[in-house]
Design a protein around this motif. Structure first.
Motif, PDB file in Angstrom:
ATOM      1  N   GLY A 227      60.098 -45.446 -60.374  1.00 38.94           N
ATOM      2  CA  GLY A 227      58.652 -45.471 -60.387  1.00 38.94           C
ATOM      3  C   GLY A 227      58.147 -44.506 -61.412  1.00 38.94           C
ATOM      4  N   HIS A 228      56.792 -44.499 -61.262  1.00 43.37           N
ATOM      5  CA  HIS A 228      56.113 -43.291 -62.437  1.00 43.37           C
ATOM      6  C   HIS A 228      55.055 -42.741 -61.529  1.00 43.37           C
ATOM      7  CE1 HIS A 228      53.372 -46.962 -62.346  1.00 43.37           C
ATOM      8  NE2 HIS A 228      52.547 -46.167 -63.095  1.00 43.37           N
ATOM      9  N   VAL A 229      54.586 -41.635 -62.304  1.00 43.62           N
ATOM     10  CA  VAL A 229      53.752 -40.771 -61.684  1.00 43.62           C
ATOM     11  C   VAL A 229      52.330 -40.903 -62.492  1.00 43.62           C
ATOM     12  CG1 VAL A 229      52.955 -38.342 -61.475  1.00 43.62           C
ATOM     13  CG2 VAL A 229      55.066 -39.131 -60.895  1.00 43.62           C
ATOM     14  N   ILE A 230      51.145 -40.940 -61.369  1.00 40.87           N
ATOM     15  CA  ILE A 230      49.868 -40.947 -62.083  1.00 40.87           C
ATOM     16  C   ILE A 230      49.261 -39.675 -61.764  1.00 40.87           C
ATOM     17  CG2 ILE A 230      47.457 -42.173 -62.415  1.00 40.87           C
ATOM     18  CD1 ILE A 230      49.090 -45.018 -61.553  1.00 40.87           C
ATOM     19  N   SER A 231      48.843 -38.664 -62.477  1.00 42.87           N
ATOM     20  CA  SER A 231      48.499 -37.576 -62.252  1.00 42.87           C
ATOM     21  C   SER A 231      46.970 -37.034 -62.798  1.00 42.87           C
ATOM     22  CB  SER A 231      49.622 -36.291 -62.499  1.00 42.87           C
ATOM     23  OG  SER A 231      49.627 -36.226 -63.988  1.00 42.87           O
ATOM     24  N   ASP A 232      46.898 -35.821 -62.398  1.00 42.84           N
ATOM     25  CA  ASP A 232      45.517 -35.227 -62.922  1.00 42.84           C
ATOM     26  C   ASP A 232      45.699 -34.814 -64.330  1.00 42.84           C
ATOM     27  OD1 ASP A 232      43.693 -35.785 -61.144  1.00 42.84           O
ATOM     28  OD2 ASP A 232      44.230 -33.606 -59.945  1.00 42.84           O
ATOM     29  N   TYR A 233      46.922 -34.815 -64.910  1.00 38.04           N
ATOM     30  CA  TYR A 233      47.380 -34.279 -66.345  1.00 38.04           C
ATOM     31  C   TYR A 233      47.575 -35.454 -67.253  1.00 38.04           C
ATOM     32  CZ  TYR A 233      48.236 -30.286 -63.517  1.00 38.04           C
ATOM     33  OH  TYR A 233      48.028 -29.022 -62.508  1.00 38.04           O
ATOM     34  N   PRO A 234      46.533 -35.717 -68.002  1.00 40.31           N
ATOM     35  CA  PRO A 234      46.892 -36.978 -68.999  1.00 40.31           C
ATOM     36  C   PRO A 234      47.836 -36.343 -70.122  1.00 40.31           C
ATOM     37  CG  PRO A 234      44.370 -36.684 -68.337  1.00 40.31           C
ATOM     38  CD  PRO A 234      45.290 -35.432 -67.912  1.00 40.31           C
ATOM     39  N   ASP A 235      47.677 -35.042 -70.453  1.00 39.93           N
ATOM     40  CA  ASP A 235      48.492 -34.278 -71.501  1.00 39.93           C
ATOM     41  C   ASP A 235      49.317 -33.476 -71.088  1.00 39.93           C
ATOM     42  OD1 ASP A 235      47.285 -36.243 -73.468  1.00 39.93           O
ATOM     43  OD2 ASP A 235      45.709 -34.790 -73.654  1.00 39.93           O
ATOM     44  N   LYS A 236      50.365 -33.252 -71.817  1.00 38.35           N
ATOM     45  CA  LYS A 236      51.419 -32.140 -71.367  1.00 38.35           C
ATOM     46  C   LYS A 236      50.581 -30.767 -71.585  1.00 38.35           C
ATOM     47  CE  LYS A 236      54.593 -32.488 -74.487  1.00 38.35           C
ATOM     48  NZ  LYS A 236      55.754 -32.141 -75.461  1.00 38.35           N
ATOM     49  N   PHE A 237      49.664 -30.568 -72.319  1.00 41.77           N
ATOM     50  CA  PHE A 237      49.028 -29.005 -72.771  1.00 41.77           C
ATOM     51  C   PHE A 237      48.254 -28.849 -71.429  1.00 41.77           C
ATOM     52  CE2 PHE A 237      45.485 -26.264 -74.148  1.00 41.77           C
ATOM     53  CZ  PHE A 237      46.210 -25.241 -74.526  1.00 41.77           C
ATOM     54  N   GLY A 238      48.665 -27.632 -70.750  1.00 42.06           N
ATOM     55  CA  GLY A 238      47.692 -27.254 -69.551  1.00 42.06           C
ATOM     56  C   GLY A 238      48.456 -27.549 -68.429  1.00 42.06           C
ATOM     57  N   ILE A 239      49.518 -28.108 -68.311  1.00 38.86           N
ATOM     58  CA  ILE A 239      50.279 -28.283 -66.955  1.00 38.86           C
ATOM     59  C   ILE A 239      50.943 -27.076 -66.762  1.00 38.86           C
ATOM     60  CG2 ILE A 239      52.255 -29.548 -65.912  1.00 38.86           C
ATOM     61  CD1 ILE A 239      51.459 -31.905 -67.854  1.00 38.86           C
ATOM     62  N   PRO A 240      50.898 -26.570 -65.398  1.00 38.24           N
ATOM     63  CA  PRO A 240      51.535 -25.463 -64.827  1.00 38.24           C
ATOM     64  C   PRO A 240      53.022 -25.529 -65.296  1.00 38.24           C
ATOM     65  CG  PRO A 240      49.898 -25.938 -63.411  1.00 38.24           C
ATOM     66  CD  PRO A 240      49.872 -26.956 -64.323  1.00 38.24           C
TER      67      PRO A 240
ATOM     68  N   HIS B 162      58.449 -36.921 -72.613  1.00 39.34           N
ATOM     69  CA  HIS B 162      57.811 -36.431 -73.981  1.00 39.34           C
ATOM     70  C   HIS B 162      58.542 -35.790 -74.824  1.00 39.34           C
ATOM     71  CE1 HIS B 162      53.450 -37.550 -72.479  1.00 39.34           C
ATOM     72  NE2 HIS B 162      53.865 -38.683 -72.522  1.00 39.34           N
ATOM     73  N   SER B 163      59.864 -35.234 -74.348  1.00 39.07           N
ATOM     74  CA  SER B 163      60.683 -34.364 -74.902  1.00 39.07           C
ATOM     75  C   SER B 163      61.464 -34.954 -75.959  1.00 39.07           C
ATOM     76  CB  SER B 163      61.394 -33.584 -73.967  1.00 39.07           C
ATOM     77  OG  SER B 163      60.494 -32.577 -73.204  1.00 39.07           O
ATOM     78  N   PRO B 164      61.837 -34.307 -76.982  1.00 40.36           N
ATOM     79  CA  PRO B 164      62.715 -34.934 -77.823  1.00 40.36           C
ATOM     80  C   PRO B 164      64.051 -35.082 -77.255  1.00 40.36           C
ATOM     81  CG  PRO B 164      62.198 -32.841 -78.714  1.00 40.36           C
ATOM     82  CD  PRO B 164      61.471 -32.965 -77.630  1.00 40.36           C
ATOM     83  N   GLU B 165      64.988 -36.141 -77.727  1.00 38.71           N
ATOM     84  CA  GLU B 165      66.246 -36.144 -77.416  1.00 38.71           C
ATOM     85  C   GLU B 165      67.209 -34.859 -77.556  1.00 38.71           C
ATOM     86  OE1 GLU B 165      67.694 -40.196 -77.668  1.00 38.71           O
ATOM     87  OE2 GLU B 165      66.134 -40.985 -77.238  1.00 38.71           O
ATOM     88  N   ARG B 166      66.815 -34.456 -78.790  1.00 42.30           N
ATOM     89  CA  ARG B 166      67.763 -33.560 -79.425  1.00 42.30           C
ATOM     90  C   ARG B 166      67.569 -32.227 -78.319  1.00 42.30           C
ATOM     91  NH1 ARG B 166      63.095 -33.548 -82.402  1.00 42.30           N
ATOM     92  NH2 ARG B 166      62.021 -31.470 -82.789  1.00 42.30           N
TER      93      ARG B 166
ATOM     94  N   LEU C  39      53.524 -32.786 -62.983  1.00 41.03           N
ATOM     95  CA  LEU C  39      54.233 -34.091 -64.117  1.00 41.03           C
ATOM     96  C   LEU C  39      52.747 -34.545 -64.765  1.00 41.03           C
ATOM     97  CD1 LEU C  39      56.700 -35.515 -61.563  1.00 41.03           C
ATOM     98  CD2 LEU C  39      56.996 -33.427 -63.152  1.00 41.03           C
ATOM     99  N   VAL C  40      53.072 -34.765 -66.126  1.00 38.88           N
ATOM    100  CA  VAL C  40      52.339 -35.540 -66.919  1.00 38.88           C
ATOM    101  C   VAL C  40      52.058 -37.064 -66.224  1.00 38.88           C
ATOM    102  CG1 VAL C  40      53.988 -36.186 -68.639  1.00 38.88           C
ATOM    103  CG2 VAL C  40      51.486 -35.913 -69.371  1.00 38.88           C
ATOM    104  N   SER C  41      50.874 -37.636 -66.585  1.00 34.28           N
ATOM    105  CA  SER C  41      50.725 -39.244 -66.139  1.00 34.28           C
ATOM    106  C   SER C  41      51.835 -40.033 -66.915  1.00 34.28           C
ATOM    107  CB  SER C  41      49.328 -39.689 -66.434  1.00 34.28           C
ATOM    108  OG  SER C  41      48.558 -39.464 -65.228  1.00 34.28           O
ATOM    109  N   GLY C  42      52.536 -40.962 -66.311  1.00 32.33           N
ATOM    110  CA  GLY C  42      53.460 -41.662 -66.844  1.00 32.33           C
ATOM    111  C   GLY C  42      54.860 -41.142 -66.692  1.00 32.33           C
ATOM    112  N   THR C  43      55.202 -40.000 -66.162  1.00 32.15           N
ATOM    113  CA  THR C  43      56.311 -39.609 -66.044  1.00 32.15           C
ATOM    114  C   THR C  43      57.295 -40.623 -65.013  1.00 32.15           C
ATOM    115  OG1 THR C  43      55.747 -37.192 -66.228  1.00 32.15           O
ATOM    116  CG2 THR C  43      58.000 -37.551 -64.862  1.00 32.15           C
ATOM    117  N   PRO C  44      58.292 -40.802 -65.689  1.00 34.28           N
ATOM    118  CA  PRO C  44      59.221 -41.626 -64.987  1.00 34.28           C
ATOM    119  C   PRO C  44      60.043 -40.865 -63.973  1.00 34.28           C
ATOM    120  CG  PRO C  44      59.787 -41.642 -67.262  1.00 34.28           C
ATOM    121  CD  PRO C  44      58.920 -40.829 -67.000  1.00 34.28           C
TER     122      PRO C  44
END
Length: 245
Positions: free
Chosen positions: A16-29, A71-75, A130-135
């Motif tokens: 599933g995926h998450v729909i949250s109050d955080y549209p972007d990564k910046f600001g997430i605790p 949203h993180s790079p694979e490296r 978690l940012v919105s869209g997180t699997p």
């Protein structure tokens, strides 16, 4: 000669995926539970959205979510710079909770606020980080008697980070007062900014003239820092509806 276990490969399928109050990564605790006013929904995908799959889950108050830092790079790197150490000192990636991990797996403890099985399965969550869209790849109930260890050593993060003061400009207060969700939005903004979401290297500098922006729910929150001696205050200068895309 038997192959090494290291040669095995595994595939993960999001449930599933998450729909949250955080549209972007910046600001997430940087840890779950630090902003209790943050709401989220975990929408299960087929075939995992069978109500039978969550039978009995309502008896638990908290859940472990295993997810992908998509949203993180694979490296990845064996050394990282934790924000908790000011972004200057390096530690091993496995001694941190960095998002830049070999398999990009994350673990988050969230509050289960409700379960909707009317159309598939949706879990109502609180305190999510978690940012919105997180699997999400797995769900497990939290067992306090097995997993709470108050006497455990916590390395370079022995306690929750100190909170900083957050104030609202009258213009920002007026915006919040007109919102139907004004009370919870105010709490969310205060809880998120009190963690000081600015980059660690900026928190010690003098950037009083810089205006930062963080997206929460459907709004863009503009704030700036005020420094007096060692004390920092973040002031919410304006709140605007974020343009729909």
């Amino acid at each position: 000669m038997e192959p090494s276990p290291d040669s095995e490969r595994f595939s993960l399928t999001p449930i599933g995926h998450v729909i949250s109050d955080y549209p972007d990564k910046f600001g997430i605790p940087r840890q779950p539970g630090l902003a209790p006013a943050a709401n989220a929904r975990l929408v299960l995908a087929k075939p995992y959205n069978d109500p039978l799959a969550v039978r009995g889950l309502e008896a638990f108050s908290h859940l472990w979510l295993t997810f992908i830092f998509h949203h993180s790079p694979e490296r990845w790197s064996p050394l990282v710079r934790p924000p908790r150490l000011g972004g200057n000192r390096k530690v091993g990636v496995f001694a941190s909770r960095s998002t830049h991990r070999p398999n990009r797996l994350g673990l988050s403890l969230v509050t289960l606020a409700g379960i909707d099985t009317q159309h598939g399965v949706t879990l109502q969550l609180q305190g999510c980080d978690l940012v919105s869209g997180t699997p999400v790849v797995d769900i497990k109930p939290y067992l306090p008697w097995a997993e709470s260890r108050p006497d455990a050593q916590a390395g370079f993060a022995p306690q929750a980070p100190a909170l900083i003061n957050v104030i609202f400009h009258p213009t920002a207060l007026a915006f919040v007062a007109k919102r139907q969700d004004g009370a919870t939005l105010y709490a969310l903004i205060e809880q998120v900014l009190s963690q000081d979401p600015r980059p660690a290297y900026k928190q010690k500098g003098t950037d009083a003239d810089r205006l930062y922006g963080v997206r929460l729910r459907d709004v863009d929150v503009k704030f700036r820092a005020h420094q007096k001696d060692e004390a920092t205050t973040l002031e919410v200068m304006a709140i605007d509806i974020y343009p729909s895309q």
